[in-house]
Design an enzyme around this catalytic site. Structure first.
Site, short mmCIF file in Angstrom:
data_model
loop_
_atom_site.label_atom_id
_atom_site.label_comp_id
_atom_site.label_asym_id
_atom_site.label_seq_id
_atom_site.Cartn_x
_atom_site.Cartn_y
_atom_site.Cartn_z
N GLN A 233 -4.50 -1.39 9.66
CA GLN A 233 -4.47 -2.73 9.09
C GLN A 233 -5.06 -3.75 10.06
O GLN A 233 -4.74 -3.76 11.25
CB GLN A 233 -3.01 -3.11 8.73
CG GLN A 233 -2.86 -4.41 7.98
CD GLN A 233 -3.45 -4.38 6.57
OE1 GLN A 233 -3.55 -3.34 5.94
NE2 GLN A 233 -3.83 -5.53 6.07
N LYS B 247 0.84 -1.21 0.00
CA LYS B 247 0.00 0.00 0.00
C LYS B 247 0.87 1.25 0.00
O LYS B 247 0.60 2.20 -0.73
CB LYS B 247 -0.94 -0.02 1.22
CG LYS B 247 -2.04 -1.06 1.10
CD LYS B 247 -2.81 -1.29 2.40
CE LYS B 247 -3.78 -2.46 2.23
NZ LYS B 247 -4.51 -2.82 3.45
N ASP C 295 -10.83 3.08 4.08
CA ASP C 295 -11.12 1.65 4.03
C ASP C 295 -12.63 1.39 3.91
O ASP C 295 -13.06 0.30 3.51
CB ASP C 295 -10.65 0.98 5.32
CG ASP C 295 -9.47 0.04 5.12
OD1 ASP C 295 -9.28 -0.43 3.99
OD2 ASP C 295 -8.77 -0.23 6.11
N1 GUN Z 1 -6.70 -6.76 6.28
C1 GUN Z 1 -6.96 -7.49 5.17
N2 GUN Z 1 -7.51 -6.71 4.23
C2 GUN Z 1 -7.60 -5.47 4.74
C3 GUN Z 1 -8.07 -4.23 4.23
O1 GUN Z 1 -8.54 -4.09 3.10
N3 GUN Z 1 -7.98 -3.17 5.07
C4 GUN Z 1 -7.48 -3.29 6.33
N4 GUN Z 1 -7.45 -2.18 7.09
N5 GUN Z 1 -7.04 -4.41 6.83
C5 GUN Z 1 -7.09 -5.50 6.03
#
Ligand code: GUN
Length: 281
Positions: free
Chosen positions: A97, A53, A120
């Site tokens: 995350q 990311k 998100d």
């Molecule tokens: N863990 C697995 N996929 C995601 C996601 O799209 N966003 C976040 N914040 N955590 C994750």
């Protein structure tokens, strides 16, 4: 194979080029879109996701900060960090995350994020906005699936869509997005009695369970469009989705591969959401 591939890498390249153009236009006005990525603990998969990311931000001209903290960080300290980021004008999007360490209440942490920075789309305010059709951030994975359908010019009006999986992150928001485009939507899950009877009715199938071979060729109506959200490993350790790709690609009209399908789109839509958060300021 008869199905055409919906290539998530190609589509991502196009969409990220647009993000980069719009980010450059904002910079002229003195705004650099900024994303804060918060990682607590040392979950190996999370470390990879977070690194990807941050790299994607840099590649598209977005500013990002990585907040990496030990697994024994207190929930209070994390909430204080989120509050600090809420008040930081250089940060337009905040991503915590998941999963968080077990001593933390993940939903409580998500609710602490300012909804206007919830790129998100996991905050209840974002979920509520999607439900009632108001502006807000859409969760990146189902949003990416919608972009993939759009990329093939697929009209959902009057189509029957079957979503397999009912998570808050994919299945439920996916169903709402399909509904918003006037599809007739069925959500299937572990309690569904006869999954095949449902999927055989579907013009569009989205598989989002996290289990190999949830969808096999005998379960798919010829010509259906199949979107595979799964990310699993097969017996040889190779990345695979929830769909039996070899079998289903002989029956479907379009199919997304794993890897190179929905995966890159998820990060792309995170960039889009972050850019839009900055554009809305
Ligand atoms: N863990 C697995 N996929 C995601 C996601 O799209 N966003 C976040 N914040 N955590 C994750």
């Amino acid at each position: 194979m008869t199905a055409q591939l919906i290539n998530g890498n190609e589509l991502s390249t196009q969409l990220r080029a647009d993000v980069a153009r719009r980010a450059a236009a904002l910079k002229v006005k003195g705004i650099t879109p900024g994303l804060a990525v918060v990682l607590v603990g040392d979950n190996p998969a999370s470390q990879v996701y977070v690194r990807n990311k941050v790299k994607a931000c840099a590649d598209s001209g977005l500013h990002s900060v990585m907040e990496k903290h030990p697994a024994d960080m207190s929930e209070a300290a994390l909430l204080a960090l989120v509050e600090k980021l809420n008040n930081d004008p250089t940060i337009h999007g905040i991503l915590v995350q998941l999963p968080l360490p077990v001593h933390m209440d993940a939903q409580k942490v998500i609710e602490a994020i300012a909804p206007e920075k919830d790129v998100d789309g996991f905050h209840v305010a974002s979920a509520g906005a999607l439900m009632v059709g108001r502006p807000g951030f859409w969760p990146c994975t189902p949003y990416g699936c919608m972009k993939m359908l759009e990329s093939i010019g697929y009209s959902l009006k009057g189509k029957h869509a079957v979503v397999i999986g009912r998570s808050n992150i994919v299945g439920k928001p996916m169903a709402l997005m399909l509904l918003q485009q006037n599809a007739t939507v069925t959500i299937c899950h572990s309690g569904t009695k006869d999954l095949k009877a449902q999927t055989l009715q579907a013009d569009v199938i989205v598989a989002a369970v996290g289990k190999r071979n949830v969808l096999t060729a005998d379960m798919v109506k010829p010509g259906a469009v199949v979107i595979d959200v799964g990310m699993n490993r097969n017996d040889e350790g190779k990345l695979c989705g929830d769909v039996d790709f070899d079998g289903v690609s002989k029956v479907a009209s379009y199919i997304t591969p794993v890897p190179g399908g929905v995966g890159p789109m998820t990060i792309t839509m995170l960039l889009v959401n972050t850019l839009e958060a900055a554009e809305r300021v």
